[in-house]
Design an enzyme around this catalytic site. Structure first.
Site, mmCIF file in Angstrom:
data_model
loop_
_atom_site.group_PDB
_atom_site.id
_atom_site.type_symbol
_atom_site.label_atom_id
_atom_site.label_comp_id
_atom_site.label_asym_id
_atom_site.label_seq_id
_atom_site.Cartn_x
_atom_site.Cartn_y
_atom_site.Cartn_z
ATOM 1 N N GLY A 66 9.852 -3.821 -0.276
ATOM 2 C CA GLY A 66 8.543 -3.846 -0.909
ATOM 3 C C GLY A 66 7.824 -5.153 -0.686
ATOM 4 N N HIS A 67 6.644 -5.231 -1.220
ATOM 5 C CA HIS A 67 5.824 -6.426 -1.126
ATOM 6 C C HIS A 67 6.088 -7.325 -2.326
ATOM 7 C CE1 HIS A 67 3.297 -4.834 2.107
ATOM 8 N NE2 HIS A 67 3.454 -3.669 1.511
ATOM 9 N N LEU A 68 5.932 -8.619 -2.125
ATOM 10 C CA LEU A 68 6.069 -9.550 -3.243
ATOM 11 C C LEU A 68 4.857 -9.458 -4.163
ATOM 12 C CD1 LEU A 68 7.567 -12.664 -1.458
ATOM 13 C CD2 LEU A 68 8.747 -10.900 -2.758
#
Length: 79
Positions: A66-68
Site C-alpha cells: 500500500g501507500h504510506l
C-alpha cells in the site's frame, strides 16, 4: 525521510513506517497526476537493499502492499 507531500519515520528493522505526516491543503489536492495508472510495487532505492521491503515480503503474509499516504490526496505529484 522527506518525500514530495509527506514526511515519514521509517523503521528499518520492521521495514514499516513508525509514523507518516502528510500536509493536506487545497493546492496539494489539485494537479495532473494520473492515479489510475498502476505503476506496480517498487522497492525504495533510498534504503540499503538488505533493509528494503520487497514484493516477496508480502507473499502469503496476510498484508497488502500500500501507500504510506493516500495517492489520491497527492494529485500535485506523480512521485
Amino acid at each position: 525521510r522527506f518525500r514530495d507531500g509527506y514526511v515519514a519515520s521509517y523503521n528499518r528493522q520492521t521495514r514499516n513506517p513508525n509514523w507518516v505526516c502528510q500536509h493536506l491543503c487545497k493546492e496539494t489536492l489539485k494537479g495532473e497526476a494520473n492515479r489510475k495508472k498502476s505503476v506496480g510495487f517498487a522497492e525504495d532505492p533510498a534504503d540499503p537493499p538488505h533493509m528494503r521491503a520487497t514484493l516477496a515480503d508480502f507473499k502469503n503474509s496476510g498484508y497488502d502492499r500500500g501507500h504510506l499516504v493516500a495517492a489520491a490526496d497527492a494529485k500535485f505529484s506523480q512521485n
